[in-house]
Design a protein around this motif. Structure first.
Motif, short mmCIF file in Angstrom:
data_model
loop_
_atom_site.label_atom_id
_atom_site.label_comp_id
_atom_site.label_asym_id
_atom_site.label_seq_id
_atom_site.Cartn_x
_atom_site.Cartn_y
_atom_site.Cartn_z
N LEU A 114 0.81 -1.21 0.00
CA LEU A 114 0.00 0.00 0.00
C LEU A 114 0.85 1.26 0.00
N TYR A 115 2.16 1.12 0.11
CA TYR A 115 3.04 2.27 0.15
C TYR A 115 4.08 2.17 -0.98
N HIS A 170 -8.14 -0.39 -2.97
CA HIS A 170 -6.76 -0.37 -3.43
C HIS A 170 -6.50 -1.55 -4.36
N ASN A 206 -1.79 6.32 -5.39
CA ASN A 206 -0.80 7.04 -4.59
C ASN A 206 -1.39 8.20 -3.80
N ARG A 213 -3.21 9.99 -0.75
CA ARG A 213 -3.05 9.72 0.68
C ARG A 213 -4.22 8.94 1.27
N THR A 273 -3.63 5.16 0.12
CA THR A 273 -2.50 4.46 0.75
C THR A 273 -2.82 3.98 2.16
#
Length: 480
Positions: A11-12, A292, A470, A472, A475
Motif C-alpha cells: 500500500l506504500y 486499493h 498514490n 493519501r 494508501t
C-alpha cells in the motif's frame, strides 16, 4: 514486513505521484505492438487440448464430455472444429480436463434508456444496458456472518435479457493443475443468446489471454483464466481460477444488514464500549484495501492498453468478506466481456459493437483524435471506479435500506450534479449517513477530495489509476 502504520508494504509504493495527475498532463509513451496483436485469439472460443504460441492449429472433432458431480443435468454434445490464431498464454481447453459441480449463480442483462442517467453502479454494456446478478451465490464457508446473513447475499433481480450467464463450481482433473478449483462462466449459444453472447464470450477470452501473455507476471488483482471449451449447443464455457465466492456487492449488502441487526439490539449487542469503535476501524481498513486492490487491477489493465468498461461492485470478486481477515484480502477484477483494446494508433478499430457506445460518448465529449479517445476511455474507467468508491464509502457504513446503489447514483449525478461539497452538507444533516461522512472526512477530507477528482465532469481532469493509488486516502495513511 508491514510499514510502521501496520498496513502491508504494497500500500506504500516507492514512487509517489502528485495527488492528481490529469490525463492531459500525463505524457504517455505508446508503441504499436503488432506482434502482440497477431498473437491474440480470434473472436470464437474453440476446443483444442490447449492454447500455445506455435501458430494456427486445425482441430478435429472429438467426443469429449466433462464429468459432473452433484445432480447437474446439462445437454453437452461434441465439441466443434475451428481454425484460430493461438495466443501466448497456455489455456486448458480439453473438456475431459474439467469436473463441473453445482450451479452457484447466474447473470442477466436489462436494456435501459440513455435518459436514465450517466453510469449505474451495477453496470455493463456501456451506458445503455444494466448488468445485474439475479441469482446470487450460495455460501458454505465458515465466516463470522450467520447463515441467515449469508442467505440474504442475493442481488435483486431487476430484469432479464437474451444473454443469461450461468456460474458453476468445478475443478481441474488432469495435468499439472490437477485439483485446482475453478469457476465456470457459461455463455449461451447463438440460438439462445444471439450473436451478442458469442461476441461477449470471445471478447472476454481475448482480453484475458492478452493480459495474461503481456508480461512475465500477471497482476494478482485480476481473475485468472485457466481455459475453456465450446459445446455442440454453442455454449461457451470459460474456466477461471476460483479466487473467491463473494463480490464487493455481497460484502456491502451483508455488512449493511449486519449494522441494522446491531442497531436493533442496541446496548444488548455492544456490551464492550470499545467494540463499535474497533468495528468501524476494521471496516475502514477493509474498504480501503478492497478499493486499493481493485485499482491495482485497473492500473494493470490500463498499463497494458485495456479498458475494463464494466467496473462495479459485482465485478470485484473477494476471497473473504470477514473484516478481521483484511490482511489476507485479495480483490480481483472479473467480467471483462466489454473490455476494450486501446492500443495506438486507432483504439476504436476492431473493438466491435460492444464499444460503440464508448466511442459515441467520446466524440460527444470532444475526443476526436486517437490519443484523445484513448484518454477518454481511461477516464471513463476512472469514473466507474469513482462510483465504486462512492458505493463502498456509503453502503457498508449505513444500515440496510438507508442507501442503495441507484439512490446513491441519483444523489451524485442528478440531485447534486457531482458537487461533492454539497453532497457532504446534505449527508451531514442525516444522522444515518454520519459514519459514511466520517469515513470520507478522514485526513481532513481526503476521501471527498479523491472522490471529487475521480468523478470530475471533465474527463481531461480525472486522475489516472496510478495517481489514485498514490493518493493519501488510498494508501491508508489517513487511518492512523
Amino acid at each position: 514486513m508491514g510499514s510502521h502504520t501496520g498496513l502491508p508494504d504494497k500500500l506504500y509504493p516507492s514512487v509517489f505521484y502528485p495527488p492528481f495527475a490529469p490525463l492531459h498532463r500525463v505524457c504517455v509513451c505508446v508503441c504499436v505492438r503488432e506482434r502482440e496483436r497477431e498473437r491474440e485469439t480470434t473472436m470464437m472460443l474453440t476446443a483444442p487440448d490447449c492454447f500455445s504460441a506455435s501458430g494456427a492449429l486445425s482441430l478435429s472433432s472429438r467426443d469429449k464430455f466433462p464429468r459432473f458431480f452433484g445432480r447437474s443435468n446439462l445437454n453437452i454434445g461434441k465439441t466443434t472444429t475451428r481454425m484460430f490464431q493461438c495466443c501466448k498464454a497456455s489455456l486448458i481447453t480439453n473438456p475431459e480436463s474439467f469436473e463441473v459441480g453445482r450451479l452457484v449463480g447466474s447473470y442477466g442483462f436489462m436494456n435501459v434508456t440513455r435518459d436514465f442517467g450517466l453510469k449505474l453502479i451495477y453496470l455493463m454494456l456501456d451506458r445503455e444496458k444494466l448488468y445485474c446478478s439475479y441469482s446470487g451465490p450460495q455460501f458454505g464457508l465458515d465466516v463470522e456472518y450467520s447463515s441467515e446473513d449469508m442467505g440474504r447475499l442475493r442481488v435483486q433481480d431487476v430484469g432479464e435479457g437474451s444473454v443469461k450467464i450461468r456460474l458453476y463450481e468445478g475443478r481441474i482433473t488432469q495435468g499439472p493443475l490437477r485439483g485446482t478449483p475453478v469457476i465456470f462462466k457459461v455463455y449461451p449459444g447463438q440460438q439462445v443468446g444471439g450473436v451478442e453472447a458469442d461476441m461477449m464470450a470471445a471478447n472476454e477470452l481475448n482480453a484475458h489471454a492478452f493480459l495474461q501473455s503481456s508480461s512475465k507476471t500477471v497482476s494478482q488483482n485480476l481473475q485468472i483464466l485457466l481455459g475453456g471449451f465450446e459445446m455442440k449447443t454453442g455454449e461457451q464455457w470459460l474456466a477461471f481460477r476460483n479466487g473467491g465466492k463473494y463480490s464487493a456487492a455481497d460484502y456491502a449488502k451483508v455488512t449493511s444488514e449486519r449494522m441494522s441487526k446491531d442497531s436493533a439490539l442496541g446496548e444488548k449487542k455492544l456490551w464492550n464500549p470499545f467494540e463499535q469503535e474497533e468495528t468501524i476501524k476494521r471496516r475502514r481498513y477493509f474498504v480501503i484495501k478492497l478499493l486499493h486492490g481493485a485499482l491495482c487491477g485497473l492500473a494493470y489493465m490500463h498499463d497494458h492498453e485495456r479498458l475494463h468498461q464494466s467496473l462495479g461492485p459485482s465485478s470485484v470478486v473477494l476471497n473473504t468478506v470477514v473484516e478481521k481477515d483484511a490482511a489476507y484480502l485479495v480483490p480481483r477484477l472479473r467480467d471483462l466481456a466489454f473490455s476494450v483494446d486501446i492500443r495506438y494508433p486507432k483504439p476504436e478499430e476492431g473493438s466491435g459493437t460492444l464499444s460503440e457506445g464508448l466511442w459515441r460518448r467520446a466524440s460527444a465529449a470532444g475526443a476526436f483524435t486517437p490519443m484523445e479517445k484513448r484518454a477518454f476511455g481511461i477516464a471513463d474507467d476512472i469514473y466507474e471506479a469513482g462510483l465504486l468508491f462512492a458505493y463502498l464509502a456509503f453502503i457498508p457504513f449505513c444500515e440496510a435500506g438507508i442507501m442503495d446503489s441507484l439512490s446513491l447514483q441519483r444523489l451524485l449525478e442528478s440531485t447534486f450534479k457531482l458537487d461533492l461539497e454539497a453532497i457532504r452538507e446534505y449527508c451531514l444533516a442525516d444522522d444515518r449517513l454520519l459514519e459514511a461522512v466520517n469515513f470520507l472526512d478522514l485526513g481532513n477530507g481526503a476521501g471527498w477530495e479523491l472522490l471529487q477528482a475521480m468523478l470530475n465532469p471533465d474527463f481531461r481532469n480525472r486522475p489516472i489509476a496510478e495517481a489514485v493509488l498514490n493518493h493519501r486516502f488510498m494508501t491508508g495513511s489517513v487511518l492512523f
